[in-house]
Design a protein around this motif. Structure first.
Motif, PDB file in Angstrom:
ATOM      1  N   PRO A   1      12.604   8.336  -0.249  1.00  0.00           N
ATOM      2  CA  PRO A   1      11.153   8.437   0.018  1.00  0.00           C
ATOM      3  C   PRO A   1      10.749   7.555   1.207  1.00  0.00           C
ATOM      4  O   PRO A   1      11.054   6.362   1.237  1.00  0.00           O
ATOM      5  N   ASN A   2      10.093   8.168   2.197  1.00  0.00           N
ATOM      6  CA  ASN A   2       9.645   7.464   3.389  1.00  0.00           C
ATOM      7  C   ASN A   2       8.137   7.567   3.523  1.00  0.00           C
ATOM      8  O   ASN A   2       7.530   8.566   3.112  1.00  0.00           O
ATOM      9  N   VAL A   3       7.543   6.546   4.126  1.00  0.00           N
ATOM     10  CA  VAL A   3       6.104   6.506   4.357  1.00  0.00           C
ATOM     11  C   VAL A   3       5.828   6.496   5.855  1.00  0.00           C
ATOM     12  O   VAL A   3       6.637   6.026   6.651  1.00  0.00           O
ATOM     13  N   LEU A   4       4.672   7.031   6.223  1.00  0.00           N
ATOM     14  CA  LEU A   4       4.261   7.139   7.613  1.00  0.00           C
ATOM     15  C   LEU A   4       3.020   6.291   7.861  1.00  0.00           C
ATOM     16  O   LEU A   4       2.073   6.316   7.080  1.00  0.00           O
TER      17      LEU A   4
ATOM     18  N   GLY B   1       1.709  12.349   5.586  1.00  0.00           N
ATOM     19  CA  GLY B   1       2.944  12.426   6.364  1.00  0.00           C
ATOM     20  C   GLY B   1       4.156  11.863   5.647  1.00  0.00           C
ATOM     21  O   GLY B   1       5.268  11.918   6.175  1.00  0.00           O
ATOM     22  N   ASP B   2       3.965  11.307   4.468  1.00  0.00           N
ATOM     23  CA  ASP B   2       5.107  10.788   3.709  1.00  0.00           C
ATOM     24  C   ASP B   2       6.085  11.920   3.436  1.00  0.00           C
ATOM     25  O   ASP B   2       5.691  13.081   3.269  1.00  0.00           O
ATOM     26  N   PHE B   3       7.368  11.613   3.416  1.00  0.00           N
ATOM     27  CA  PHE B   3       8.379  12.649   3.253  1.00  0.00           C
ATOM     28  C   PHE B   3       9.643  12.061   2.647  1.00  0.00           C
ATOM     29  O   PHE B   3       9.842  10.847   2.646  1.00  0.00           O
ATOM     30  N   ASP B   4      10.477  12.936   2.154  1.00  0.00           N
ATOM     31  CA  ASP B   4      11.795  12.542   1.667  1.00  0.00           C
ATOM     32  C   ASP B   4      12.806  12.762   2.774  1.00  0.00           C
ATOM     33  O   ASP B   4      12.886  13.856   3.351  1.00  0.00           O
ATOM     34  N   ASP B   5      13.568  11.708   3.082  1.00  0.00           N
ATOM     35  CA  ASP B   5      14.644  11.801   4.069  1.00  0.00           C
ATOM     36  C   ASP B   5      15.836  12.440   3.368  1.00  0.00           C
ATOM     37  O   ASP B   5      16.554  11.786   2.611  1.00  0.00           O
ATOM     38  N   LEU B   6      16.040  13.708   3.631  1.00  0.00           N
ATOM     39  CA  LEU B   6      17.088  14.444   2.934  1.00  0.00           C
ATOM     40  C   LEU B   6      18.493  14.071   3.401  1.00  0.00           C
ATOM     41  O   LEU B   6      19.471  14.440   2.755  1.00  0.00           O
ATOM     42  N   ASP B   7      18.583  13.311   4.503  1.00  0.00           N
ATOM     43  CA  ASP B   7      19.886  12.795   4.933  1.00  0.00           C
ATOM     44  C   ASP B   7      20.284  11.554   4.140  1.00  0.00           C
ATOM     45  O   ASP B   7      21.435  11.146   4.168  1.00  0.00           O
TER      46      ASP B   7
ATOM     47  N   THR C   1      11.147   3.201   4.619  1.00  0.00           N
ATOM     48  CA  THR C   1      11.277   3.603   3.224  1.00  0.00           C
ATOM     49  C   THR C   1      10.063   3.103   2.441  1.00  0.00           C
ATOM     50  O   THR C   1       9.448   2.089   2.794  1.00  0.00           O
ATOM     51  N   ALA C   2       9.751   3.808   1.366  1.00  0.00           N
ATOM     52  CA  ALA C   2       8.609   3.432   0.533  1.00  0.00           C
ATOM     53  C   ALA C   2       8.788   2.043  -0.079  1.00  0.00           C
ATOM     54  O   ALA C   2       7.800   1.375  -0.396  1.00  0.00           O
ATOM     55  N   THR C   3      10.026   1.587  -0.207  1.00  0.00           N
ATOM     56  CA  THR C   3      10.291   0.282  -0.812  1.00  0.00           C
ATOM     57  C   THR C   3      10.334  -0.863   0.197  1.00  0.00           C
ATOM     58  O   THR C   3      10.436  -2.024  -0.198  1.00  0.00           O
ATOM     59  N   ASN C   4      10.251  -0.568   1.485  1.00  0.00           N
ATOM     60  CA  ASN C   4      10.349  -1.615   2.502  1.00  0.00           C
ATOM     61  C   ASN C   4       8.969  -2.229   2.752  1.00  0.00           C
ATOM     62  O   ASN C   4       8.296  -1.946   3.743  1.00  0.00           O
ATOM     63  N   LEU C   5       8.578  -3.092   1.838  1.00  0.00           N
ATOM     64  CA  LEU C   5       7.239  -3.685   1.900  1.00  0.00           C
ATOM     65  C   LEU C   5       7.092  -4.671   3.050  1.00  0.00           C
ATOM     66  O   LEU C   5       5.988  -4.830   3.595  1.00  0.00           O
ATOM     67  N   ARG C   6       8.179  -5.319   3.469  1.00  0.00           N
ATOM     68  CA  ARG C   6       8.099  -6.255   4.597  1.00  0.00           C
ATOM     69  C   ARG C   6       7.714  -5.516   5.874  1.00  0.00           C
ATOM     70  O   ARG C   6       6.843  -5.960   6.629  1.00  0.00           O
ATOM     71  N   SER C   7       8.376  -4.393   6.147  1.00  0.00           N
ATOM     72  CA  SER C   7       8.026  -3.620   7.350  1.00  0.00           C
ATOM     73  C   SER C   7       6.627  -3.024   7.233  1.00  0.00           C
ATOM     74  O   SER C   7       5.888  -2.977   8.221  1.00  0.00           O
ATOM     75  N   GLN C   8       6.262  -2.581   6.052  1.00  0.00           N
ATOM     76  CA  GLN C   8       4.915  -2.044   5.875  1.00  0.00           C
ATOM     77  C   GLN C   8       3.867  -3.130   6.132  1.00  0.00           C
ATOM     78  O   GLN C   8       2.795  -2.844   6.676  1.00  0.00           O
ATOM     79  N   ALA C   9       4.164  -4.364   5.776  1.00  0.00           N
ATOM     80  CA  ALA C   9       3.233  -5.467   6.046  1.00  0.00           C
ATOM     81  C   ALA C   9       3.089  -5.684   7.557  1.00  0.00           C
ATOM     82  O   ALA C   9       1.982  -5.939   8.048  1.00  0.00           O
ATOM     83  N   VAL C  10       4.190  -5.575   8.300  1.00  0.00           N
ATOM     84  CA  VAL C  10       4.116  -5.688   9.761  1.00  0.00           C
ATOM     85  C   VAL C  10       3.252  -4.554  10.309  1.00  0.00           C
ATOM     86  O   VAL C  10       2.387  -4.777  11.159  1.00  0.00           O
TER      87      VAL C  10
END
Length: 179
Positions: A167-170, A153-159, A132-141
């Motif tokens: 909102p998801n980031v790639l 490649g960013d996209f919205d997870d419609l599920d 998710t765009a808000t998951n900064l801890r995983s993005q730091a990893v």
């Protein structure tokens, strides 16, 4: 199926003894903050059955992660085929750790072993990571692993429900060139 070893961690197939701590992780709202609603025991156990079936079918998936010095189960890390609606295809790396295991570098350490397996053993040309765009801890990893954000490649997870889980980031990492 190959176990993966790091200095501090063992990534291995799942055991019956992992089900209880895995269920506790899945019931923890903080662990599930970027994943959705907490899971009950039945759905948690079903996820492990799917993980094991994936390993049997294709030879990779989500390894259980334990601390080598203690044998304590702390979560999972691994690879999965992207089988959800996204503007890309490929193999995704991921991890999830119990809250008590956060902040020790375990996610990065486990992910490095998974990347090596993906590139060296499976000979994948590229490995992706999504959060998710808000998951900064995983993005730091992801950044520590040398992965690069791909805004195209960013996209919205419609599920996911409307809100911060949609909102998801790639991130991407290409297989290193061999000399």
């Amino acid at each position: 199926m190959t176990d993966l070893h790091t200095d501090r961690l063992l990534l291995r197939r799942w055991r019956e003894s992992d089900l209880e701590p895995w269920a506790a992780m899945n019931a923890d709202p903080e662990v599930r903050q970027h994943l959705g609603e907490p899971l009950g025991r039945e759905r948690s156990d079903e996820s492990v059955a799917r993980f094991e079936a994936d390993f049997d079918r294709r030879g990779y998936g989500w390894w259980a992660v334990e601390v080598r010095g203690t044998g304590e189960f702390i979560g999972f890390a691994g690879l999965d085929d992207i089988d959800y609606e996204a503007p890309f295809t490929g193999v995704e790396i991921g991890w999830r750790l119990a809250r008590f295991a956060w902040g020790h570098g375990y996610a990065t350490e486990a992910a490095r072993a998974v990347l090596a397996f993906g590139f060296d053993t499976l000979e994948l040309p590229e490995i992706l990571a999504v959060t998710t765009a808000t998951n900064l801890r995983s993005q730091a990893v992801m950044t520590r692993l040398g992965m690069t954000r791909d805004p195209a490649g960013d996209f919205d997870d419609l599920d996911a429900p409307e809100g911060p889980l949609r909102p998801n980031v790639l991130f991407r990492l290409a297989r290193p060139a061999t000399s």
